[in-house]
Design a protein around this motif. Structure first.
Motif, mmCIF file in Angstrom:
data_model
loop_
_atom_site.group_PDB
_atom_site.id
_atom_site.type_symbol
_atom_site.label_atom_id
_atom_site.label_comp_id
_atom_site.label_asym_id
_atom_site.label_seq_id
_atom_site.Cartn_x
_atom_site.Cartn_y
_atom_site.Cartn_z
ATOM 1 N N ALA A 81 15.738 -62.815 48.945
ATOM 2 C CA ALA A 81 16.191 -61.439 48.709
ATOM 3 C C ALA A 81 17.477 -61.137 49.475
ATOM 4 C CB ALA A 81 15.100 -60.455 49.107
ATOM 5 N N SER A 82 17.561 -61.578 50.708
ATOM 6 C CA SER A 82 18.777 -61.303 51.474
ATOM 7 C C SER A 82 19.963 -62.097 50.938
ATOM 8 C CB SER A 82 18.560 -61.578 52.962
ATOM 9 O OG SER A 82 18.311 -62.937 53.195
ATOM 10 N N THR A 95 10.225 -58.326 47.500
ATOM 11 C CA THR A 95 10.060 -58.993 48.787
ATOM 12 C C THR A 95 9.580 -58.013 49.850
ATOM 13 O OG1 THR A 95 11.794 -60.576 48.228
ATOM 14 C CG2 THR A 95 11.245 -60.362 50.549
ATOM 15 N N VAL A 124 12.580 -57.037 54.809
ATOM 16 C CA VAL A 124 13.113 -58.200 54.097
ATOM 17 C C VAL A 124 13.564 -59.194 55.164
ATOM 18 C CG1 VAL A 124 14.901 -59.033 52.538
ATOM 19 C CG2 VAL A 124 13.857 -56.801 52.155
ATOM 20 N N GLN A 165 5.925 -57.255 49.623
ATOM 21 C CA GLN A 165 5.085 -58.353 50.101
ATOM 22 C C GLN A 165 5.097 -58.470 51.624
ATOM 23 O OE1 GLN A 165 6.639 -61.803 48.128
ATOM 24 N NE2 GLN A 165 5.374 -61.502 46.313
ATOM 25 N N ASN A 166 6.113 -57.920 52.270
ATOM 26 C CA ASN A 166 6.281 -58.093 53.717
ATOM 27 C C ASN A 166 6.193 -56.787 54.497
ATOM 28 O OD1 ASN A 166 6.871 -61.027 54.004
ATOM 29 N ND2 ASN A 166 8.477 -60.494 52.567
ATOM 30 N N SER A 211 15.994 -64.817 53.682
ATOM 31 C CA SER A 211 15.105 -64.909 52.522
ATOM 32 C C SER A 211 15.923 -64.927 51.232
ATOM 33 C CB SER A 211 14.143 -63.724 52.495
ATOM 34 O OG SER A 211 14.850 -62.518 52.264
ATOM 35 N N ILE A 271 14.754 -57.929 43.361
ATOM 36 C CA ILE A 271 14.250 -59.014 44.208
ATOM 37 C C ILE A 271 13.919 -58.483 45.598
ATOM 38 C CG2 ILE A 271 14.873 -61.193 45.332
ATOM 39 C CD1 ILE A 271 16.669 -61.711 42.827
ATOM 40 N N GLN A 272 14.811 -57.654 46.136
ATOM 41 C CA GLN A 272 14.613 -57.103 47.468
ATOM 42 C C GLN A 272 13.395 -56.191 47.514
ATOM 43 O OE1 GLN A 272 18.196 -55.348 48.951
ATOM 44 N NE2 GLN A 272 17.634 -55.758 51.058
#
Length: 53
Positions: free
Chosen positions: A34-35, A20, A28, A23-24, A32, A16-17
């Motif tokens: 992810a966090s 993310t 992270v 995308q950013n 979010s 997940i992280q």
């Protein structure tokens, strides 16, 4: 939405992280998904909920 409660694993949180961060631009964002996933995985591994003793 399902009601099963599968604990977050560090492998799942890492996936997940990674998505993310891609995308950013490599970061992270605080708060979010992810966090939160990473935090949940850390709590689960510390309390032994992943089946390891």
């Amino acid at each position: 939405m399902s009601n099963n409660k599968t604990p977050m694993t560090s492998d799942a949180a890492a996936r997940i992280q990674s998505a993310t961060a891609k995308q950013n631009g490599g970061s992270v964002p605080k708060g979010s998904v992810a966090s939160r996933a990473s935090s949940a995985a850390a709590k689960n591994s510390g309390s032994g909920k992943q089946g390891s003793k």
